[in-house]
Motif scaffolding. Structure first.
Motif, mmCIF file in Angstrom:
data_model
loop_
_atom_site.group_PDB
_atom_site.id
_atom_site.type_symbol
_atom_site.label_atom_id
_atom_site.label_comp_id
_atom_site.label_asym_id
_atom_site.label_seq_id
_atom_site.Cartn_x
_atom_site.Cartn_y
_atom_site.Cartn_z
ATOM 1 N N THR A 146 0.794 -1.218 0.000
ATOM 2 C CA THR A 146 0.000 0.000 0.000
ATOM 3 C C THR A 146 0.828 1.270 0.000
ATOM 4 O O THR A 146 0.303 2.337 -0.276
ATOM 5 N N VAL A 157 -2.751 -8.318 -4.672
ATOM 6 C CA VAL A 157 -3.980 -7.781 -4.105
ATOM 7 C C VAL A 157 -3.724 -6.545 -3.265
ATOM 8 O O VAL A 157 -4.558 -5.656 -3.153
ATOM 9 N N SER A 160 -4.045 -3.086 -4.879
ATOM 10 C CA SER A 160 -5.383 -2.600 -5.205
ATOM 11 C C SER A 160 -6.016 -1.809 -4.063
ATOM 12 O O SER A 160 -7.087 -1.237 -4.219
ATOM 13 N N LEU A 161 -5.361 -1.791 -2.903
ATOM 14 C CA LEU A 161 -5.913 -1.052 -1.775
ATOM 15 C C LEU A 161 -5.772 0.437 -2.021
ATOM 16 O O LEU A 161 -4.798 0.893 -2.612
ATOM 17 N N VAL A 188 -11.547 0.751 2.902
ATOM 18 C CA VAL A 188 -11.799 -0.495 2.174
ATOM 19 C C VAL A 188 -13.152 -1.036 2.645
ATOM 20 O O VAL A 188 -13.301 -1.411 3.802
ATOM 21 N N ARG A 190 -15.395 -3.174 0.445
ATOM 22 C CA ARG A 190 -15.952 -4.320 -0.271
ATOM 23 C C ARG A 190 -15.510 -5.605 0.430
ATOM 24 O O ARG A 190 -14.315 -5.892 0.518
ATOM 25 N N ASP A 192 -15.531 -8.604 -0.551
ATOM 26 C CA ASP A 192 -14.743 -9.510 -1.391
ATOM 27 C C ASP A 192 -13.293 -9.046 -1.495
ATOM 28 O O ASP A 192 -12.371 -9.865 -1.576
ATOM 29 N N THR A 193 -13.076 -7.706 -1.489
ATOM 30 C CA THR A 193 -11.707 -7.196 -1.484
ATOM 31 C C THR A 193 -11.016 -7.572 -0.183
ATOM 32 O O THR A 193 -9.855 -8.016 -0.179
ATOM 33 N N LEU A 194 -11.716 -7.392 0.924
ATOM 34 C CA LEU A 194 -11.146 -7.777 2.211
ATOM 35 C C LEU A 194 -10.824 -9.269 2.256
ATOM 36 O O LEU A 194 -9.802 -9.682 2.802
ATOM 37 N N GLU A 195 -11.701 -10.067 1.682
ATOM 38 C CA GLU A 195 -11.469 -11.511 1.677
ATOM 39 C C GLU A 195 -10.219 -11.856 0.873
ATOM 40 O O GLU A 195 -9.430 -12.716 1.271
ATOM 41 N N ARG A 196 -10.016 -11.155 -0.270
ATOM 42 C CA ARG A 196 -8.809 -11.408 -1.067
ATOM 43 C C ARG A 196 -7.555 -10.983 -0.303
ATOM 44 O O ARG A 196 -6.534 -11.671 -0.338
ATOM 45 N N VAL A 197 -7.646 -9.848 0.384
ATOM 46 C CA VAL A 197 -6.500 -9.402 1.184
ATOM 47 C C VAL A 197 -6.217 -10.409 2.292
ATOM 48 O O VAL A 197 -5.049 -10.755 2.546
#
Length: 546
Positions: A146, A157, A160-161, A188, A190, A192-197
Motif C-alpha cells: 500500500t 492484491v 489494489s488497496l 476499504v 468491499r 470480497d476485497t477484504l477476503e482477497r487481502v
C-alpha cells in the motif's frame, strides 16, 4: 533587566546557567516545557537555579507518563499496536468520516491454527520469536503493497488497496493477544476485497519459516467485517470480525465474512436461545418419526427428527436452532432431551408390541464429550430398552476429527449393542481408511444425490459407487429423500437396502407414527453386532435430563 522593553537582560550572570538548563530540558525530551523555561529566563533569571530542580522533577514525571501511555497502547512482545490501540484507531477512522455515507472501514482478524501445540512443542521462547516474525511479515506485506506507488502488479492484491491520504488513516497491523492479529483498513469497504487481502495475508504467513533448525509452515484462519455494512461502531466491528474468524476455524475454510445468521449475540438469536432453553424445560420441542422401509415393505426403523413451534413465531427450521444449540454450548442438553424422549417412546412402543429401531442424530461434539457413552446407556437402562433398539447417526464431520476419544466412545457404544449409522454420506470429506475403522453398520446416502439421480447421470454414478463401496465393507445402505416411483425403482435396481422419504411417509408426531406402525406392523431386523454386548451399566436412580 530592561523592564520597559521586556528585552534580554543587560547583564548575563545567568546566561551560561540558562543555556545549560535549556539544553538539558531539550535533551531530556521535554521540548514542550522549553517556553516555560524561556519565560523564567527572560523575566526572572535569578530564579533559574531554584527553577532547575522542580523542572527536572516535572520532566521526569512527564517522561514516565509518556512512556506509560505508549506502553498501554503497544504490545510488549512485537511492538505492534495492541487491542486497545486498534480500537482507538477504528474509532478515529469511523469518526473522521462520520458524515460520509460512502465511507467504509474494513477489519481482518487472523488467528494461527494449532499454534498452541507448536508453542508447547518448541517452548514459549521459540513461540515468542515466531510471533515476532509473523508480526514483521504482516507489517511488511501491507507496507510493501500500500505504500509503494511504483508497484503495479495486477496479481498483487495489496496494490489494489486505496492509498492512505492521512497518516491517521493508514492500515494498522495490531496484535490482539496470544496468536491473534488484526489488520484495520480504512477506506476499504468491499467484503470480497477484504477476503482477497485476508487470503493473501494467509499466503504470506504460509511461506516456510526456519526456526532453530526446523522448517515451519503456518496456517491461519481469518474473519472479515466492514463498517457500516456489518457493524455500526468500532467495538461491534471487532466483535463481529471475531465471530467470522471463529466460523472460519470451525468450517476450516480459511476466510469467512461476517454473517448475522451465525452470530449468537444478535437480538434475534439471543431471544431464540432463551426461548429454546425454555422450550426444553417445558417439552415444547417435539420429536417426529420418519419411517425407513425395505423394498419388500418391511419397516426397518424410524429416524427421530426435531420439530419446534415457537409460540407466536411459528415453526423454527431445525438447522437454525440445532446450529444455535451447537454453537452456544446447549447441544449436550438438547441431545439428552432427544435421547430421553426417543428412548421413552421406544419403551411405549415395545409395551404395545411394536419392536422397532429408532435412529437419533448426534453431533461430533456429543461424541467427543467425555462420558457420552455412559449417558446413552443410562437412558436405555432407565426405560428398560435394549441397546439394539437405538441407533445413533453420526456425520462425516466426525471423520475429520482424528480423535482417539471419538473412536473409543463409538467402540464402547457399539459394544453395548447400540447401532451406528453414517449420515449424509458424500457431502463431507470422507477418508476411506477412517470409514473402514469406524464401527458403523449402516451408510445413508444424502438426499442431495438421491433427489437428482434420475435426471443427472453423475449423481446416479455417485449413488451406485456408494452402494458398491458400502456393501464391500459389509454395511447396509439407506437412501434419503425418496419422493417418486422412478427414484424408488432405480435405487432398487442398484441394490439399495432401504429407503426413507416422502414417498414412504412424512415425519410424523408420536401418536400418528404409532398408528402408522400399527398398520405396517413388522419386526425390525436384528442389528449386526461386532461382539456380544455386555450388560449396560446400572443406573442408581432416575434423574431429570440436564
Amino acid at each position: 533587566m530592561d523592564r520597559t522593553t521586556g528585552g534580554a537582560p543587560t547583564r548575563p550572570p545567568q546566561g551560561v546557567a540558562g543555556a545549560v538548563l535549556l539544553l538539558g530540558v531539550l535533551l531530556a525530551g521535554a521540548a514542550p516545557l522549553i517556553p516555560l523555561a524561556v519565560l523564567v529566563y527572560r523575566h526572572e533569571p535569578e530564579l533559574l537555579p531554584l527553577f532547575a530542580v522542580p523542572l527536572a522533577v516535572l520532566v521526569a514525571a512527564w517522561r514516565i507518563a509518556r512512556d506509560r501511555a505508549r506502553d498501554q497502547l503497544t504490545d510488549p512482545l512485537t511492538d505492534l499496536p495492541n487491542r486497545h490501540a486498534l480500537l482507538l484507531a477504528a474509532q478515529e477512522a469511523i469518526a473522521e468520516h462520520g458524515d460520509d455515507q460512502d465511507w467504509n472501514v474494513g477489519l481482518i482478524l487472523l488467528d494461527l491454527d494449532r499454534f498452541r501445540s507448536l508453542n508447547d512443542a518448541l517452548g514459549h521462547t521459540a513461540g515468542d520469536r515466531l510471533l515476532v516474525h509473523i508480526a514483521r511479515r504482516l507489517h511488511r506485506a501491507l507496507r510493501s503493497g500500500t505504500h509503494n506507488p511504483g508497484r503495479d502488479d495486477p496479481d498483487d492484491v495489496f496494490s489494489s488497496l486505496p492509498p492512505p491520504v492521512q497518516q491517521s488513516l493508514r492500515p494498522v497491523v495490531a496484535r490482539m493477544g496470544g496468536d491473534e492479529f488484526a489488520v484495520l483498513l480504512p477506506g476499504v469497504g468491499r467484503p470480497d476485497t477484504l477476503e482477497r487481502v485476508a487470503r493473501a495475508l494467509i499466503a504470506e504467513l504460509a511461506a516456510p519459516i526456519r526456526l532453530d533448525g526446523l522448517l515451519l509452515v503456518l496456517e491461519a484462519s481469518a474473519g472479515v467485517c466492514v463498517y457500516p455494512a456489518h457493524a455500526q461502531d468500532a467495538e461491534a466491528l471487532l466483535r463481529r470480525a471475531d465471530v467470522a474468524m471463529a466460523h472460519a476455524q470451525r468450517r476450516r475454510t480459511g476466510v469467512e465474512q461476517y454473517d448475522e445468521t451465525r452470530d449468537l449475540d444478535t437480538p434475534y438469536r439471543i431471544g431464540l436461545l432463551g426461548d429454546l432453553r425454555r422450550a426444553l424445560e417445558t417439552s415444547e420441542v417435539q420429536l417426529h418419526y420418519q419411517p425407513k422401509v425395505a423394498f419388500d415393505g418391511r419397516v426397518v426403523g424410524l429416524e427421530a427428527l426435531l420439530r419446534w413451534e415457537r409460540p407466536g413465531q411459528g415453526r423454527v427450521p431445525p438447522d437454525e436452532f440445532i446450529g444455535l444449540a451447537e454453537s452456544s454450548g446447549l447441544m449436550p442438553r438438547l441431545t439428552d432431551y432427544v435421547l430421553e424422549t426417543a428412548v421413552g417412546q421406544l419403551a411405549i412402543w415395545r409395551a404395545q408390541g411394536l419392536e422397532v429401531q429408532v435412529a437419533v442424530n448426534v453431533s461430533p461434539r456429543d461424541v467427543l464429550n467425555p462420558g457420552f457413552a455412559d449417558r446413552v446407556a443410562a437412558h436405555l437402562t432407565r426405560h428398560h430398552v435394549p441397546a439394539a433398539a437405538l441407533q445413533l447417526e453420526i456425520t462425516e464431520r466426525l471423520l475429520l476429527d482424528d480423535s482417539r476419544l471419538a473412536a473409543d466412545t463409538l467402540a464402547e457404544l457399539r459394544r453395548y449393542g447400540v447401532g451406528m449409522s453414517l449420515d449424509d454420506f458424500g457431502t463431507g470429506h470422507s477418508s476411506l481408511v477412517r470409514l473402514r475403522s469406524l464401527p458403523v453398520g449402516e451408510l445413508k446416502i444424502d438426499r442431495s444425490f438421491v433427489s437428482r439421480m434420475v435426471a443427472d447421470d453423475h449423481d446416479a454414478a455417485v449413488v451406485r459407487c456408494s452402494v458398491e463401496l458400502a456393501h464391500s465393507l459389509g454395511l447396509t445402505v439407506v437412501a434419503e429423500g425418496v419422493e417418486d416411483d422412478e427414484t424408488w425403482e432405480k435405487l432398487h435396481s442398484m441394490g439399495v437396502d432401504a429407503v426413507q422419504g416422502w414417498l414412504v411417509s412424512a415425519a410424523l408426531p408420536a401418536d400418528q407414527a404409532t398408528a402408522w406402525l400399527m398398520v405396517h406392523r413388522t419386526g425390525a431386523p436384528a442389528v449386526e453386532l461386532l461382539a456380544p454386548p455386555p450388560a449396560l451399566p446400572p443406573v442408581a436412580a432416575p434423574t431429570t435430563p440436564q
